[in-house]
Design an enzyme around this catalytic site. Structure first.
Site, short mmCIF file in Angstrom:
data_model
loop_
_atom_site.label_atom_id
_atom_site.label_comp_id
_atom_site.label_asym_id
_atom_site.label_seq_id
_atom_site.Cartn_x
_atom_site.Cartn_y
_atom_site.Cartn_z
N GLY A 3 15.17 8.60 18.94
CA GLY A 3 16.25 9.60 18.86
C GLY A 3 16.73 9.05 17.62
N TYR B 8 10.19 17.48 8.14
CA TYR B 8 10.21 16.45 8.89
C TYR B 8 9.79 16.84 10.30
CZ TYR B 8 11.85 12.03 10.72
OH TYR B 8 11.96 10.68 11.28
N ILE C 1 18.59 6.35 15.45
CA ILE C 1 18.69 4.93 15.68
C ILE C 1 19.47 4.36 14.32
CG2 ILE C 1 17.18 2.61 15.53
CD1 ILE C 1 16.72 4.69 17.98
N GLY D 137 7.94 6.28 7.00
CA GLY D 137 8.04 7.71 7.06
C GLY D 137 9.31 7.86 5.82
N GLY E 193 0.85 -1.27 0.16
CA GLY E 193 0.07 0.14 -0.03
C GLY E 193 0.91 1.33 0.20
N GLN F 234 15.40 20.18 8.71
CA GLN F 234 14.28 19.36 8.81
C GLN F 234 12.93 19.92 9.14
OE1 GLN F 234 15.19 15.77 11.32
NE2 GLN F 234 15.07 14.54 9.30
N1 CAA Z 1 23.06 24.16 13.53
C1 CAA Z 1 23.58 25.35 12.96
N2 CAA Z 1 24.34 25.58 12.13
C2 CAA Z 1 24.62 24.25 11.19
C3 CAA Z 1 24.05 23.12 11.45
C4 CAA Z 1 23.69 22.88 12.86
N3 CAA Z 1 23.13 21.80 13.25
N4 CAA Z 1 24.38 22.39 10.47
C5 CAA Z 1 24.87 22.83 9.34
N5 CAA Z 1 25.02 24.25 10.00
C6 CAA Z 1 25.77 25.42 9.39
C7 CAA Z 1 26.79 25.03 8.24
O1 CAA Z 1 27.95 25.12 9.18
C8 CAA Z 1 26.81 25.89 7.31
O2 CAA Z 1 27.14 27.31 7.68
P1 CAA Z 1 28.08 28.34 6.87
O3 CAA Z 1 27.33 28.50 5.61
O4 CAA Z 1 28.24 29.35 7.77
O5 CAA Z 1 29.11 27.37 6.41
C9 CAA Z 1 25.45 26.02 6.95
O6 CAA Z 1 24.62 25.70 8.13
C10 CAA Z 1 24.92 25.00 5.74
O7 CAA Z 1 23.81 25.25 5.21
P2 CAA Z 1 23.25 24.85 4.11
O8 CAA Z 1 21.89 25.50 3.79
O9 CAA Z 1 24.21 25.09 2.97
O10 CAA Z 1 22.87 23.31 4.32
P3 CAA Z 1 23.64 21.98 3.56
O11 CAA Z 1 23.00 22.03 2.26
O12 CAA Z 1 25.16 22.11 3.96
O13 CAA Z 1 23.32 20.90 4.52
C11 CAA Z 1 21.74 19.26 5.61
C12 CAA Z 1 22.17 21.05 5.26
C13 CAA Z 1 21.59 18.61 4.52
C14 CAA Z 1 20.39 19.38 6.06
C15 CAA Z 1 22.74 19.24 6.62
O14 CAA Z 1 22.95 19.83 7.71
C16 CAA Z 1 22.24 17.78 7.28
O15 CAA Z 1 22.26 16.47 6.76
N6 CAA Z 1 21.93 17.76 8.59
C17 CAA Z 1 21.49 16.61 9.47
C18 CAA Z 1 19.80 16.69 9.33
C19 CAA Z 1 19.36 15.38 10.15
O16 CAA Z 1 19.84 15.28 11.46
N7 CAA Z 1 18.69 14.56 9.91
C20 CAA Z 1 18.24 13.76 10.61
C21 CAA Z 1 17.83 12.28 9.73
S1 CAA Z 1 17.71 10.88 10.72
C22 CAA Z 1 16.14 10.97 11.04
O17 CAA Z 1 15.40 12.02 10.68
C23 CAA Z 1 15.42 10.11 11.97
C24 CAA Z 1 14.97 10.76 13.23
O18 CAA Z 1 13.67 10.85 13.37
C25 CAA Z 1 15.76 11.00 14.28
#
Ligand code: CAA
Length: 248
Positions: free
Chosen positions: A186, A155, A188, A92, A62, A152
């Site tokens: 958290g 999300y 996983i 999800g 589904g 996110q």
């Molecule tokens: N806090 C503050 N600043 C942050 C940051 C944070 N957590 N993470 C990145 N930055 C900053 C970087 O240092 C960079 O700064 P500068 O421009 O000054 O160099 C800037 O933000 C990057 O911004 P962009 O818009 O260019 O972002 P990007 O394209 O490089 O990447 C992203 C963005 C893809 C979201 C990446 O940060 C990422 O993958 N983050 C993790 C997201 C995450 O935790 N996902 C969880 C997946 S698992 C899940 O969802 C299951 C669950 O339920 C837990």
């Protein structure tokens, strides 16, 4: 007593597989809902693998983003097994990107798959649960719905929306023996986390007080607890399992 019927959406995924196994061990007839873009063979391989391990889990196809597809899925289960007693809304996706780069598709995909699907599936099982005066609905939210997460917005919004849905429906069905709860995992150790760039993943891991990512089994045991026969007094609740990464 005949076996309770448990449906786990996203049942063939990382956390979903562990939930299926755990509910199977609890003695339920478990059905793994899958979509995988229509890759039936992949799901069948998953099923065969689990069978070799001693788990007899049924499959139900589904697309949780599509109401008619959800309805067909529930109808098929009713025909083959009977009405769903335990629904675990686990399916999800992520489409991580910062808001300034987020497209309407990034937004719509995540809201439809992670939140609207919860309405669809719950709506489709609720009348049978009301009729039988028993039911368990467990919605898998996320730490990132509780605290928000950089990258996110979509999300986090979908996962936060689950709390409101859960608490509203919990009130509507409480007097009929049905509980509705959320579990908020958290980080996983599944493929979803492996999609996060390694450097960022490592930063996240360092922020988890227990010093490691969680295991899918650690989420499955919370679902099992909420689904249990004697879980009738826990409703509208959220249980966090995040290694201490977010406490509130
Ligand atoms: N806090 C503050 N600043 C942050 C940051 C944070 N957590 N993470 C990145 N930055 C900053 C970087 O240092 C960079 O700064 P500068 O421009 O000054 O160099 C800037 O933000 C990057 O911004 P962009 O818009 O260019 O972002 P990007 O394209 O490089 O990447 C992203 C963005 C893809 C979201 C990446 O940060 C990422 O993958 N983050 C993790 C997201 C995450 O935790 N996902 C969880 C997946 S698992 C899940 O969802 C299951 C669950 O339920 C837990």
């Amino acid at each position: 007593m005949t076996k309770r019927i448990a449906l786990v959406t996203g049942g063939t995924g990382g956390i979903g597989t562990s939930i299926c196994k755990r509910l199977h061990d609890d003695g339920y007839q478990v059905i793994a809902g899958y979509y995988s873009g229509g890759k039936h063979e992949k799901a069948q391989q998953w099923q065969s693998q689990l069978k070799e391990e001693g788990y007899h889990i049924a499959l139900a196809y589904g697309n949780i983003r599509d109401y008619d597809s959800c309805a067909a899925c529930i109808e098929g289960i009713k025909k083959d097994f009977g009405p769903v007693d335990i629904l675990v809304n686990n399916g999800g996706i992520t489409r991580d990107t910062t808001l300034r780069k987020m497209s309407p598709e990034h937004w719509d995909d995540v809201i439809a798959t992670n939140l609207t699907s919860v309405f669809y599936m719950t709506r489709l099982v609720i009348n049978d649960m009301l009729a039988s005066h028993w039911g368990r609905i467990v919605n898998i939210s996320s730490i990132n719905g509780e605290k928000g997460q950089f990258g996110q917005a979509n999300y986090s919004a979908a996962k936060a929306g689950m709390y409101g849905f859960t608490k509203a429906v919990a009130q509507e069905v409480a007097s009929k023996g049905i509980t509705v709860n959320t579990v908020s995992p958290g980080y996983i150790a599944t493929s979803m986390i492996m999609d996060v760039p390694e450097e960022i993943r490592e930063q996240i891991r360092m922020g988890i007080p227990v010093g490691r990512f969680g295991e899918p089994e650690e989420i499955a045991r919370v679902v099992s607890f909420l689904a249990a026969e004697d879980g009738g007094f826990i409703t509208g609740a959220n249980i966090s399992a995040n290694g201490g990464q977010y406490m509130h």
